[in-house]
Scaffold this active site. Structure first.
Site, PDB file in Angstrom:
ATOM      1  N   GLU A 174       0.783  -1.225   0.000  1.00 12.02           N
ATOM      2  CA  GLU A 174       0.000   0.000   0.000  1.00 12.02           C
ATOM      3  C   GLU A 174       0.825   1.290   0.000  1.00 12.02           C
ATOM      4  O   GLU A 174       0.336   2.322  -0.455  1.00 12.02           O
ATOM      5  CB  GLU A 174      -0.944   0.010   1.217  1.00 12.02           C
ATOM      6  CG  GLU A 174      -2.037  -1.043   1.175  1.00 12.02           C
ATOM      7  CD  GLU A 174      -3.056  -0.777   0.080  1.00 12.02           C
ATOM      8  OE1 GLU A 174      -3.316   0.401  -0.222  1.00 12.02           O
ATOM      9  OE2 GLU A 174      -3.589  -1.752  -0.482  1.00 12.02           O
ATOM     10  N   SER A 452     -44.446 -31.129  39.482  1.00 14.62           N
ATOM     11  CA  SER A 452     -43.810 -31.963  40.509  1.00 14.62           C
ATOM     12  C   SER A 452     -42.397 -31.525  40.874  1.00 14.62           C
ATOM     13  O   SER A 452     -41.787 -32.106  41.781  1.00 14.62           O
ATOM     14  CB  SER A 452     -43.784 -33.429  40.048  1.00 14.62           C
ATOM     15  OG  SER A 452     -45.104 -33.945  39.998  1.00 14.62           O
TER      16      SER A 452
END
Length: 741
Positions: A174, A452
């Protein structure tokens, strides 16, 4: 003529000076923008949420393939050796790994090389010198972010954390003159023109890294001369004020590399984790080249969307390195042949979304939304990634199987809460039966009758009186209660009565009539007090039907109710967030919980021991058949008209609560045994379960007791049952079981 020239010069100078004033003011304003942004908080980064470290213990049940899968899931690579951090190796019988170092609220944990072997299904951990090691840790895994409106993902690197090959490759591709220019490079522009003309395509750009950084951090993407001028001036100002190291560091953290839904992915570190599932310093050259190549066109060269185009761009970057002499021809030829291997990513929000809901809920009490969305805090939780994935998968598989078996179950939903049996830390949360995060967390929001599941706390209440033991007998017979002028007459699930039964039988087989009779004898208000003492914080009014589970709770609340029993008094509250740290490793808050339980460890342990009868002789026999050698506790639950299917399972490691039901609260064709229990069995198969310990705390002991007489039975006796007792409540007489001939 001289007069004309003098006049033009004079007034031209005046006009230039006057015109330069607004230009100078503009440059001065730009300078302020550059300095304030660069020296302040450059980025608003959402807080990161991490799992608990994965603790591998010697002696724990493990399969070699399971450990290999876990290492791969956490970003470890398998190669010929494990000398490098983040690498692992395997032979036919062993696995070695160089585990990563990490920092959490408990301090710094060094990287370490460990060798894992497997003897009769048990894990053996050793150091390189052969010494046995008690445990090894895989570092916490990032499970998501707390966005709060923020739409950026970014992992912040310091200059020292940036791998040198990444810097070298980025500059080579770059901006070759990066270390020599003052923000703009005329030679770079000229070189880019020559290279692009020579190759007939745009292989290099003319903008410097500084210009790219300025464009990303300060400016819009519009293409105008004024914006370009602004970019040039700000680039020069940035170079004037800051070092090359500061600029390259900011670039590494700022560069845009992908769009992930509504979230923008910035920085090479975040991209490395997203695409490869490992830290940036563990990438190979070809992987770094791929990320650098994406700078030119993040959408165009996204390897998830366009793998062929991304590979071509990666090879172009490798060719640039070869042309510059940074890569040998042999290495280049080898690297361009490498396939792109992306991480096998799970949809984080779908797997951990319900857990993140819980994290956000807890943190909202101590942190405002803006802080969580912008300050890049590190949030350490107790989530166990293995348990979470196993729970999510089990829920999806079993609900799909139930729907396939019975089309009337279409739309069946579920929730699951898994906690550490001893500490109470929440290890997994599942808020729906679907594959994707729905936004409605039923683990917190599905408040339903618990059926239960109320029975173990009720029997604990009876044991606490000292007048009852698991051997005590109770009548399972029909009863009638006058409740507010209305007659309430409970029934057993099978519509039968069973005569005189022991307490352990009544609970294991979930006899409603015996349970209500027991509650009536000890007092319904006493049962209500016990429920509150165990952690029920939701207001309720105690009445006879509560003894059979008319109490409405969410799965999370049920899990909290059972935690004191599961841990035998070691924990009561459930924990989610362990600690919050900032990016400088400073501890901001540690979350400690009050774990006081108003019952003795012995009483809780005796209650838990009684629950181990449910898999042996009661409603959870299918689970015991699936794990014949596992000692665990369980309780099934089914509500009126089978609208809710519940299951609680407690092993040596986890306490799990599972609920199945319909959002419209309609009757179902499943019970706790035929529905939620299947999810638990599936989950437990995938987490290498350990048995509950046999040892009881001080104040409790086990005895073999005759079934038909309250006496301690000798080993030769056949008609006996092993039961846990609070000391002082055990039988006082013994039977030798000698029979005359």
């Amino acid at each position: 003529m001289k007069r004309v020239v003098r006049f033009c010069f004079k007034w031209g100078l005046i006009i230039a000076l006057v015109g330069s004033i607004p230009f100078a003011a503009w440059v001065w304003w730009l300078n302020g923008q550059v300095v304030s942004r660069f020296e302040g908080q450059k980025w608003q980064v959402p807080s990161e949420v991490y799992s608990a470290p994965i603790i591998l213990s010697s002696g724990a049940p493990w399969k070699k393939q399971d450990l290999e899968n876990l290492l791969e899931e956490t970003g470890y690579r398998f190669g010929r050796n494990s000398q490098k951090v983040g690498w692992a190796a395997r032979s036919k019988t062993k696995v070695s790994a160089h585990l990563r170092s990490y920092v959490d609220h408990l301090g710094f944990h060094e990287s370490e090389r460990r060798i894992f072997s497997f003897q009769k299904g048990r894990l053996i951990i050793q150091a390189l010198n052969g010494d046995n090691i008690a445990e090894a840790r895989i570092e916490p895994q990032r499970i998501g972010f707390l966005y709060g409106g923020n739409t950026e993902r970014r992992d912040i690197l310091t200059y020292d954390e940036i791998p040198k090959p990444l810097i070298d490759i980025l500059i080579a591709v770059e901006d070759q003159d990066f270390y020599h220019h003052w923000g703009i490079s005329f030679t770079g522009i000229a070189r880019a023109i020559v290279v692009n003309m020579t190759h007939g395509s745009r292989r290099q750009g003319g903008s410097t890294l500084t210009q790219q950084l300025v464009k990303n951090m300060f400016l819009s993407s519009e293409r105008t001369y004024s914006r370009k001028l602004t970019e040039v001036i700000m680039s020069v100002l940035l170079e004037y004020h800051y070092s090359k190291e500061a600029i390259i560091t900011a670039y590494m953290n700022e560069v845009y590399l992908a769009q992930l839904g509504s979230s923008a992915l910035h920085g090479f570190a975040a991209a490395s984790e997203h695409f490869f599932g490992r830290p940036i310093n563990e990438l190979n050259i070809d992987e770094i080249a791929l990320l650098v190549g994406m700078v030119k066109g993040p959408s165009l060269y996204n390897p998830e969307r366009s793998p062929n185009r991304a590979k071509a761009r990666r090879n172009t970057v490798l060719a640039i390195l070869k042309d510059q002499g940074r890569l040998s021809t042999a290495d280049y030829n080898s690297l361009v042949k490498q396939p792109i291997r992306l991480a096998d990513k799970k949809k984080e929000r779908s797997i951990y979304g319900d857990y993140l809901d819980l994290v956000a809920m807890q943190l909202s009490r101590d942190f405002d939304e803006t802080t969580l969305a912008t300050k890049n805090l590190r949030i350490y939780t107790g989530v166990d990634i293995r348990a979470q994935r196993a729970a999510s998968a089990a829920m999806q598989r079993q609900v799909a199987a139930l729907e396939k078996r019975d089309t009337r179950l279409e739309g069946l939903q579920g929730a699951m809460v898994v906690t550490d049996r001893l500490t109470g830390q929440v290890r997994a949360i599942v808020g729906s039966s679907g594959q994707y995060y729905t936004g409605f967390n039923r683990a917190l929001g599905a408040v339903r009758p618990i059926g239960s599941l109320v029975k173990p706390p009720l029997y604990l209440s009876a044991l606490a009186t000292g007048r009852y033991t698991w051997w005590s007998e109770i009548e399972d017979k029909r009863l009638r209660f006058n409740v507010g002028g209305q007659v309430w007459q409970p029934e057993n699930y099978d519509r039968k009565t069973h005569g005189t039964v022991h307490l352990f039988e009544a609970m294991a087989k979930s006899y409603n009539l015996a349970t209500v009779s027991l509650a009536h004898q000890i007092g319904f208000d006493r049962v209500g007090d016990t429920l509150r003492q165990l952690g029920v914080k939701r207001p309720f009014t105690m009445h006879p039907a509560m003894a059979l589970g008319a109490l409405e709770l969410s799965p999370f609340e049920v899990s909290r109710l059972y935690q004191p029993i599961a841990s035998e008094g070691k924990s009561s509250e459930l924990g989610v967030v362990l600690a919050v740290m900032d990016q400088n490793d400073r501890l901001m808050k540690r979350f400690d919980r009050q774990n006081a339980v108003p019952f003795t460890d012995a009483l809780l342990a005796v209650t838990l021991d009684g629950m181990t009868k449910t898999p042996k002789i009661g409603t959870a026999r299918a689970a015991q058949a699936a794990f014949p050698d596992l000692r665990f506790a369980a309780k099934t639950g089914t509500t009126n008209q089978q609208k809710d299917s519940w299951y609680v399972g407690i092993t040596g490691d986890y306490s799990s609560t599972i609920w199945l039901g319909d959002d419209d609260n309609v009757p179902l064709s499943i019970t706790g045994s035929s529905g939620a229990q299947k999810v638990w069995i599936d989950f437990t198969r995938h987490v290498n379960p350990r048995s509950l310990p046999e040892a009881l705390p001080s104040g409790a002991a086990r005895y073999n007791v005759l079934n038909d007489k309250f006496e301690i039975a000798a080993e030769r006796c056949d008609n006996k049952t092993n039961l846990a007792f609070l000391l002082g409540t055990e039988p006082k007489e013994s039977s030798a079981c000698f029979w005359p001939f």
